[in-house]
Scaffold this motif. Structure first.
Motif, mmCIF file in Angstrom:
data_model
loop_
_atom_site.group_PDB
_atom_site.id
_atom_site.type_symbol
_atom_site.label_atom_id
_atom_site.label_comp_id
_atom_site.label_asym_id
_atom_site.label_seq_id
_atom_site.Cartn_x
_atom_site.Cartn_y
_atom_site.Cartn_z
ATOM 1 N N MET A 52 -11.442 13.907 -6.257
ATOM 2 C CA MET A 52 -12.296 12.792 -6.215
ATOM 3 C C MET A 52 -12.440 12.436 -4.771
ATOM 4 S SD MET A 52 -10.935 10.797 -9.406
ATOM 5 C CE MET A 52 -12.286 9.586 -9.714
ATOM 6 N N GLN A 53 -11.151 12.405 -3.905
ATOM 7 C CA GLN A 53 -11.182 11.877 -2.628
ATOM 8 C C GLN A 53 -11.690 12.814 -1.688
ATOM 9 O OE1 GLN A 53 -7.520 10.886 -1.323
ATOM 10 N NE2 GLN A 53 -8.017 10.191 0.648
ATOM 11 N N TYR A 54 -11.473 14.092 -1.704
ATOM 12 C CA TYR A 54 -11.860 14.996 -0.588
ATOM 13 C C TYR A 54 -13.050 16.007 -0.841
ATOM 14 C CZ TYR A 54 -7.143 13.585 1.025
ATOM 15 O OH TYR A 54 -6.125 12.865 1.536
ATOM 16 N N MET A 83 -14.881 10.023 -2.602
ATOM 17 C CA MET A 83 -14.743 8.737 -3.208
ATOM 18 C C MET A 83 -13.944 7.834 -2.305
ATOM 19 S SD MET A 83 -14.887 9.787 -7.242
ATOM 20 C CE MET A 83 -15.187 8.196 -7.813
ATOM 21 N N GLU A 84 -14.027 6.546 -2.565
ATOM 22 C CA GLU A 84 -12.873 5.611 -1.861
ATOM 23 C C GLU A 84 -11.537 5.907 -2.782
ATOM 24 O OE1 GLU A 84 -11.966 0.971 -1.148
ATOM 25 O OE2 GLU A 84 -13.890 1.482 -1.512
ATOM 26 N N PRO A 85 -10.435 6.109 -2.175
ATOM 27 C CA PRO A 85 -9.096 6.362 -2.851
ATOM 28 C C PRO A 85 -8.746 4.997 -3.117
ATOM 29 C CG PRO A 85 -8.945 6.901 -0.527
ATOM 30 C CD PRO A 85 -10.336 6.544 -0.625
ATOM 31 N N PHE A 86 -8.080 4.883 -4.494
ATOM 32 C CA PHE A 86 -7.514 3.513 -4.549
ATOM 33 C C PHE A 86 -6.217 3.656 -4.016
ATOM 34 C CE2 PHE A 86 -5.373 1.782 -8.737
ATOM 35 C CZ PHE A 86 -5.476 0.660 -8.158
ATOM 36 N N GLU A 87 -5.535 2.369 -3.552
ATOM 37 C CA GLU A 87 -4.330 2.368 -2.951
ATOM 38 C C GLU A 87 -3.134 2.935 -3.575
ATOM 39 O OE1 GLU A 87 -4.671 -2.275 -3.836
ATOM 40 O OE2 GLU A 87 -6.084 -0.849 -2.907
ATOM 41 N N LEU A 88 -3.256 2.559 -5.110
ATOM 42 C CA LEU A 88 -2.245 3.241 -5.933
ATOM 43 C C LEU A 88 -2.079 4.601 -6.377
ATOM 44 C CD1 LEU A 88 -1.804 -0.039 -8.357
ATOM 45 C CD2 LEU A 88 -0.689 0.508 -6.318
ATOM 46 N N SER A 89 -3.130 5.334 -5.914
ATOM 47 C CA SER A 89 -3.222 6.629 -5.881
ATOM 48 C C SER A 89 -3.298 7.018 -7.269
ATOM 49 C CB SER A 89 -2.048 7.274 -5.061
ATOM 50 O OG SER A 89 -1.693 8.729 -5.141
ATOM 51 N N ALA A 90 -2.813 8.319 -7.425
ATOM 52 C CA ALA A 90 -2.646 8.968 -9.052
ATOM 53 C C ALA A 90 -1.485 8.391 -9.798
ATOM 54 C CB ALA A 90 -2.703 10.384 -8.855
ATOM 55 N N PHE A 91 -1.704 7.983 -10.894
ATOM 56 C CA PHE A 91 -0.785 7.214 -11.996
ATOM 57 C C PHE A 91 -0.468 8.287 -13.038
ATOM 58 C CE2 PHE A 91 -0.429 4.329 -15.787
ATOM 59 C CZ PHE A 91 0.711 3.943 -15.261
ATOM 60 N N LYS A 92 0.904 8.535 -13.146
ATOM 61 C CA LYS A 92 1.200 9.218 -14.065
ATOM 62 C C LYS A 92 2.447 8.637 -14.961
ATOM 63 C CE LYS A 92 4.366 11.928 -11.228
ATOM 64 N NZ LYS A 92 5.100 13.354 -10.668
ATOM 65 N N LEU A 93 2.712 9.103 -16.181
ATOM 66 C CA LEU A 93 3.524 8.489 -17.068
ATOM 67 C C LEU A 93 4.133 9.788 -17.975
ATOM 68 C CD1 LEU A 93 2.699 5.100 -18.965
ATOM 69 C CD2 LEU A 93 4.297 5.468 -17.175
ATOM 70 N N LYS A 94 5.543 9.655 -18.079
ATOM 71 C CA LYS A 94 6.140 10.577 -19.080
ATOM 72 C C LYS A 94 5.722 10.226 -20.193
ATOM 73 C CE LYS A 94 10.432 12.762 -18.016
ATOM 74 N NZ LYS A 94 10.447 14.012 -17.902
#
Length: 148
Positions: free
Chosen positions: A105-107, A111-122
Motif C-alpha cells: 500500500m505504501q510503496y 498511499m499515506e502510511p498510517f503511523e501505527l503501521s501494520a497490525f497483527k494479533l495472534k
C-alpha cells in the motif's frame, strides 16, 4: 464524516472478527466504516469514494492468503495514491502478511502510511477482551487520524 473501507480475507473467522472490531473502533472515532469480504469486491471501481483503506489477511506459511494477493492486483488499478492506508491480520506463528500488505500500500500504491503501521494479533488472542480492545484502538486511532 470520513469513510473507511475495510477489505479482508478470513478462513477461520479470526481475521473477520478483527475487521469487525477495527470497524467499531473507526465508528467510535466518529467516522464511517464499511466492511467487505474480498469476494464481494469485483472491480477497482468499487474501491472509489473512500478516504481511508484497511486491508486484512491472515498469515499462512509466512505469506498472505492467495485471495489477498489477487485482490492487491485489482486494488492497484483503483488509484489509491495519497489515501490513508492500514493493514491487519491474524497469525499463529510468524504474522508476516500485514506488513507485506502495508508495504504494498505504501510503496506500490503510494498511499499515506498510517503511523501505527501494520497490525497483527495472534489467533489465540483475537476473540478475547484484550484482542477486541486492541482492534478497537487500531480503528479508533485510524479514524482520528482521518478526522485531522
Amino acid at each position: 464524516m470520513k469513510k473507511v473501507l475495510i477489505v479482508y480475507f478470513s478462513l477461520t473467522g479470526k481475521t473477520e472478527m478483527m475487521a469487525q472490531d477495527i470497524a467499531e473502533g473507526i465508528r467510535i472515532s466518529g467516522q464511517e466504516a464499511v466492511v467487505k469480504k474480498i469476494s464481494a469486491v469485483k472491480s477497482a471501481k468499487e474501491l472509489a469514494g473512500y478516504d481511508g483503506y484497511i486491508f486484512g489477511s491472515p498469515t499462512y506459511h509466512r505469506d498472505m492468503a492467495d485471495p489477498m494477493k489477487t485482490f492487491l492486483f485489482l486494488a492497484r488499478k483503483a488509484n489509491l495514491e495519497g489515501k490513508l492506508a492500514g493493514a491487519f491480520g491474524s497469525y499463529t506463528h510468524s504474522g508476516d502478511a500485514p506488513a507485506v500488505i502495508f508495504d504494498t500500500m505504501q510503496y506500490v500504491y503510494k498511499m499515506e502510511p498510517f503511523e501505527l503501521s501494520a497490525f497483527k494479533l495472534k489467533e489465540a488472542i483475537v476473540d478475547t477482551t484484550e484482542g477486541m480492545r486492541a482492534c478497537h484502538d487500531y480503528g479508533r486511532v485510524f479514524g482520528e487520524k482521518l478526522g485531522q
